[in-house]
Enzyme design. Structure first.
Site, PDB file in Angstrom:
ATOM      1  N   HIS A 305       5.955 -19.182  34.646  1.00  0.00           N
ATOM      2  CA  HIS A 305       6.369 -18.749  33.449  1.00  0.00           C
ATOM      3  C   HIS A 305       5.195 -18.942  32.847  1.00  0.00           C
ATOM      4  O   HIS A 305       4.125 -19.450  32.824  1.00  0.00           O
ATOM      5  CB  HIS A 305       6.299 -19.675  31.802  1.00  0.00           C
ATOM      6  CG  HIS A 305       7.600 -18.911  30.704  1.00  0.00           C
ATOM      7  ND1 HIS A 305       6.847 -18.599  29.797  1.00  0.00           N
ATOM      8  CD2 HIS A 305       9.098 -18.461  31.083  1.00  0.00           C
ATOM      9  CE1 HIS A 305       7.486 -17.495  29.358  1.00  0.00           C
ATOM     10  NE2 HIS A 305       8.470 -17.813  29.547  1.00  0.00           N
ATOM     11  N   ASP A 362      15.905 -19.678  33.640  1.00  0.00           N
ATOM     12  CA  ASP A 362      16.947 -19.010  34.549  1.00  0.00           C
ATOM     13  C   ASP A 362      16.870 -19.892  35.734  1.00  0.00           C
ATOM     14  O   ASP A 362      17.904 -19.636  36.543  1.00  0.00           O
ATOM     15  CB  ASP A 362      16.428 -17.732  35.027  1.00  0.00           C
ATOM     16  CG  ASP A 362      16.087 -16.854  34.293  1.00  0.00           C
ATOM     17  OD1 ASP A 362      17.355 -16.235  33.122  1.00  0.00           O
ATOM     18  OD2 ASP A 362      15.362 -16.126  33.734  1.00  0.00           O
TER      19      ASP A 362
END
Ligand code: CMC
Length: 427
Positions: A305, A362
């Site tokens: 991320h 996710d």
């Protein structure tokens, strides 16, 4: 010591104010930099740029903290509802019981779509990706709801925000129904926001649909986890589109288009497809090696991320929700075992440790959504549905700011300098 930042460029020294927020890194206010120095800053990907002031969402990526209006995401996911979080994001405070009732009622009064908009779907191919349909149909809302597109009017802004939050489940469910060739199911406003969405997606007119409360709760929690996430790519897209004065429906359609990419919202679909491709745990080491190979474009989807350099707090809730859904539906999925093992191996691998790559939201969401019955192509649609409230809250915040300006970045130009046109016969 002065709280200014000093810049030495050539023989000159310039000072720029350092501004503190309520929490998080200070920012250097460089708005006068170009006028004073004739130079721009250069920050592709905005890794060091605060593009706006915002009081909505705070992330501490090193500590794995995510707060909405100050409330930790874990507490909201465990104790709150998507409607309550939506109210919080839009209004700044948690609602009282009466305010929540009124807000939920208002949202439920906007769930239907203009009937002519329903015919719009039939122009798409049956095999169209539902995100393509979402971009088109949400953009088309501007053609149907002219009475809420005066962005200078706070009442219009409020109505369009409510309409977007309310209609998104109807639009998303219809995209699904169209792809499977089943009739559209109209909203039932006696159900919760999420229960209604489940019924519109999985119900058929021929049978009564019973909402499974555990599935309803799990999906509501997934919506909470996706509701907002600071100035990510799609939110910045919504803000940039909105900064020109574009209407909110067009801005949200722009956000949906940006979200679709596999580096952003499309990662949930890509993560499940990756787990399917890996298949069994014995094949994981091969894929980990591929992810580490600079000459191989393969990446572990659902990992890493831009902001989190620690476990994404949303992934923690997501992992426990998988177990709850499996238990309630009495199902298992071997891909969950593969995912757990992949996480374990990656988190013990020096490459992932050194680069601080952890599972993100996710990584596990696809496993739950698939257990509930959604096809992978719908995963990003669900993300868009939930993120709509964050997008409209951010858009409202920007438009309400009296100092708001059109977003207009500059560039480092590396093309040819001025040269004379050469006529075609001389080339
Ligand atoms: N697998 C393997 N290596 C990775 C991964 C990954 N998933 N993510 C980053 N790296 C490596 C990357 O190769 C780079 O290595 P090096 O420094 O040697 O060049 C380093 O880690 C930093 O990566 P980056 O691409 O420069 O970092 P970024 O902040 O630009 O990208 C990201 C962040 C999310 C796009 C990236 O981690 C990624 O592509 N992850 C997979 C896609 C994904 O799961 N996206 C969902 C994000 S969460 C939901 C959302 O917000 O939409």
């Amino acid at each position: 010591m002065s709280n200014d930042a000093r810049l030495i460029a050539g023989n000159e020294e310039y000072t720029y104010p350092v501004v503190s927020g309520s929490v998080g890194p200070d920012v250097i206010d460089i708005r006068k930099l170009y006028a004073q120095t004739g130079m721009f800053t250069y920050d592709p990907g905005f890794t060091s740029t605060a593009s706006c002031e915002s009081a909505l969402t705070y992330i501490d990526g090193d500590e794995g903290v995510l707060l909405h209006r100050g409330y930790p995401i874990g507490q909201l996911a465990e104790q709150s509802s998507f409607m309550e979080v939506s109210y919080l994001l839009l209004n700044g405070e948690l609602p009282s019981p009466g305010q929540l009732k009124d807000f939920s009622h208002t949202i439920s009064r906007h769930t239907m779509l203009h009937e002519q908009l329903m015919t719009f779907y039939r122009g798409f191919r049956r095999d169209a990706h539902p995100m393509a349909i979402m971009c088109g149909v949400v953009g088309a809302l501007s053609a149907f709801y002219h009475d809420s597109t005066d962005i200078a009017d706070p009442v219009h802004r409020k109505i369009s925000s409510h309409r977007l939050v309310a209609k998104m489940p109807t639009i998303a469910a219809a995209a699904y129904k169209y792809s499977v060739g089943q009739p559209f199911v109209y909203p039932d406003n006696s159900l919760s926001y999420t229960g209604n969405f489940l019924r519109m997606t999985f119900g058929v007119p021929a049978e009564k649909y019973e909402v499974n409360p555990v599935v309803e709760r799990a999906l509501d929690r997934i919506f909470i986890l996706h509701a907002d996430h600071e100035q990510n790519a799609s939110t910045s897209t919504v803000r940039l589109a909105g900064s020109s004065g574009a209407n909110p429906f067009a801005c949200i359609a722009a956000g949906i288009a940006c979200l679709w990419g596999p580096a952003h919202g499309g990662a949930n679909e890509a993560a499940l497809n990756m787990l399917k491709e890996i298949g069994t745990p014995d094949r994981i080491p091969h894929y980990i090696e591929r992810a580490k190979d600079k000459n191989d474009p393969f990446r572990l989807m659902g990992f890493g991320h831009r902001v989190y350099k620690n476990y994404d707090p949303r992934a923690t809730v997501m992992q426990s929700t998988v177990r709850e859904v499996f238990k309630s539906l009495n199902v298992t999925d071997p891909l969950f075992e593969t995912a757990l093992r992949l996480e374990e191996l990656a988190l013990n691998d020096p490459y992932f440790i050194e680069k601080k790559l952890f599972p993100n939201v996710d990584f596990y969401s696809g496993i739950i959504l698939s257990a509930i019955g959604f096809p992978t192509t719908m995963f990003t649609v669900l993300f868009a549905l939930a993120r709509t409230v964050g997008w409209v809250a951010q858009w409202n915040e920007m438009i309400s700011d009296p100092g708001q300006k059109i977003g207009r970045p500059r560039q480092l130009y590396t093309g040819p300098t001025s040269r004379d046109y050469v006529s075609l016969d001389k080339r």
